[in-house]
Design an enzyme around this catalytic site. Structure first.
Site, mmCIF file in Angstrom:
data_model
loop_
_atom_site.group_PDB
_atom_site.id
_atom_site.type_symbol
_atom_site.label_atom_id
_atom_site.label_comp_id
_atom_site.label_asym_id
_atom_site.label_seq_id
_atom_site.Cartn_x
_atom_site.Cartn_y
_atom_site.Cartn_z
ATOM 1 N N GLU A 1 31.616 40.076 36.926
ATOM 2 C CA GLU A 1 31.267 38.995 37.931
ATOM 3 C C GLU A 1 31.668 37.517 36.965
ATOM 4 O O GLU A 1 31.943 36.713 37.439
ATOM 5 C CB GLU A 1 29.774 39.241 38.653
ATOM 6 C CG GLU A 1 29.244 39.842 38.708
ATOM 7 C CD GLU A 1 28.143 39.938 39.507
ATOM 8 O OE1 GLU A 1 27.141 39.002 38.661
ATOM 9 O OE2 GLU A 1 27.439 41.152 39.919
ATOM 10 N N LEU A 2 31.613 38.216 35.813
ATOM 11 C CA LEU A 2 31.749 36.688 35.359
ATOM 12 C C LEU A 2 33.214 36.482 34.807
ATOM 13 O O LEU A 2 33.414 35.051 35.134
ATOM 14 C CB LEU A 2 31.158 36.719 33.455
ATOM 15 C CG LEU A 2 31.598 35.519 32.549
ATOM 16 C CD1 LEU A 2 30.236 34.223 32.917
ATOM 17 C CD2 LEU A 2 31.464 35.510 31.510
#
Length: 411
Positions: free
Chosen positions: A94-95
């Site tokens: 996600e990051l």
């Protein structure tokens, strides 16, 4: 999020049905965080009618592509680093996606360090670092993917952040207030109202008329003027309207545009909490002008004052300096050096950083604390950011008056 089998291991957030502004995507990890800190943060954001998304899906793998689409539809991402953040490869993926959207100017990231020091994340040390390397050992990611993980971590750490140190006495509820305030400030830059309707704007152009007013004349020769600043038309964009703003022109300097950003327009941690800061009217003001306020530090264990300014309002090919305008009463709690930082728009240039001894600024007169210098050019058009902070000392500091930040030509 340490697997796809339980809600407690999920990395992100819940959906608010209040469609009142840019969506805020929250990226975090951990059952304890969800039941504790998030139980304060989510309601606080919703109370301010901020549209929040927190992923609640149990089977992460099936929904990851859809989740990435949701990140792309968002305007703000809150990345909440905690000791257990790196236990999940979903969070790391996600990051990476969040960073990609940031690099495309489609998303603004607000990093939040929850009960965690910034250096622990940057250096991959402590329990946070142990969890990261355990994750690498467990999944054996390809070198390219590992590089993306570390690059995303390090890039996000370089952004202006909200930090709650591990051993801080500040409560979660108080920390949440600062986060909500930061989100609201960012939201204001996204839209303007026309005939009662909200229109979202591109990040690269200010959305509304900017008024910058310095309430005290720099010297007897200065006069206040109002000008129109014609923005150039950017590629693939519609013509941009003129923006009217005020500033002081020092007649003793032919190029002397002096900009003053009031304390109220800076981001000051805990400034709305009367236990830590209080707002005072600036003495000897012109009765015909709006009241200017200064911030007075009553008591806080850490200091964080920051702001931003768009260099497009400055004179081209001119050397400028950035200074904090403060005064400090005598007090012994300032024995730890205070850090200053200036980030320029051209990201390949390292931030200008230095430390100062606040005992040198004890005075009953307003004094300038230099932050850094830069020369305006086509290469650094955009937003500069500046900060004055001290997060390490646990002594409760007091006695600091903050008037604002001055950006002025340096000759």
């Amino acid at each position: 999020m340490s697997g796809a089998s339980s809600v407690s291991s999920i990395c992100s957030s819940n959906v608010s049905l209040i469609p009142t502004g840019p969506q805020v995507f929250i990226n975090f990890r951990g059952k304890d965080l969800r039941k504790g800190f998030m139980s304060f943060l989510k309601p606080a954001l919703k109370k301010e009618k901020i549209n929040v998304f927190i992923d609640e899906q149990e089977e992460r793998g099936k929904y990851l592509i859809s989740l990435f689409d949701t990140i792309g539809e968002s305007k703000i991402a809150l990345v909440i680093f905690s000791e257990g953040y790196c236990e999940s490869h979903w969070c790391m993926d996600e990051l990476v996606k969040i960073k990609e959207y940031m690099d495309q100017n489609r998303l603004i990231i607000i990093p939040i360090f929850y009960r965690l020091d910034l250096d622990v994340v940057k250096d991959l040390t402590g329990k946070f670092g142990d969890n990261f390397w355990d994750l690498v050992d467990k999944y054996q990611p390809e070198p390219k993917k590992l590089h993306k993980w570390t690059e995303a971590l390090f890039s996000v750490c370089e952004l202006f952040s909200l930090i709650l140190p591990k051993h801080s006495d500040i409560s979660d509820r108080d920390f949440v207030k600062s986060i909500v305030k930061a989100v609201k400030k960012v939201q204001k830059n996204f839209f303007q109202r026309r005939n009662g309707e909200i229109e979202y704007q591109d990040f690269s152009v200010p959305a509304c008329k900017l008024t910058i007013t310095m309430h005290e004349s720099p010297n007897e020769e200065a006069v206040q003027v109002t000008v129109l600043n014609e923005f150039y038309q950017m590629k693939n964009q519609s013509p941009v309207p003129s923006y009217e703003f005020k500033f002081w022109v020092d007649l003793t300097r032919p190029k002397g545009n002096v900009f003053m950003i009031d304390a109220r327009d800076l981001s000051i941690a805990w400034s709305e909490d009367s236990n830590h800061w209080t707002w005072l009217p600036l003495p000897n003001q012109n009765s015909n002008e709006s009241v200017m306020e200064i911030a007075f530090l009553k008591s806080a264990s850490w200091l964080d004052v920051a702001g931003k300014f768009d260099t497009r309002y400055l004179t081209p090919r001119t050397r400028y300096e950035v200074v904090f305008v403060v005064k400090l009463e005598y007090t012994f709690e300032w024995e730890t050096l205070v850090k200053l930082k200036l980030d320029l728009p051209n990201t390949w240039e390292k931030p200008q950083e230095q430390s100062v001894d606040m005992f040198d600024y004890i005075s009953d007169q307003w004094l300038d604390i230099p932050v850094g210098e830069f020369t305006t050019s086509k290469k650094n058009v955009g937003e500069i950011s500046f900060a004055m902070y001290e997060h390490e000392c646990q002594l409760w500091k007091s006695g600091l008056f903050v008037k604002g930040v001055t950006i002025r030509p340096k000759y």
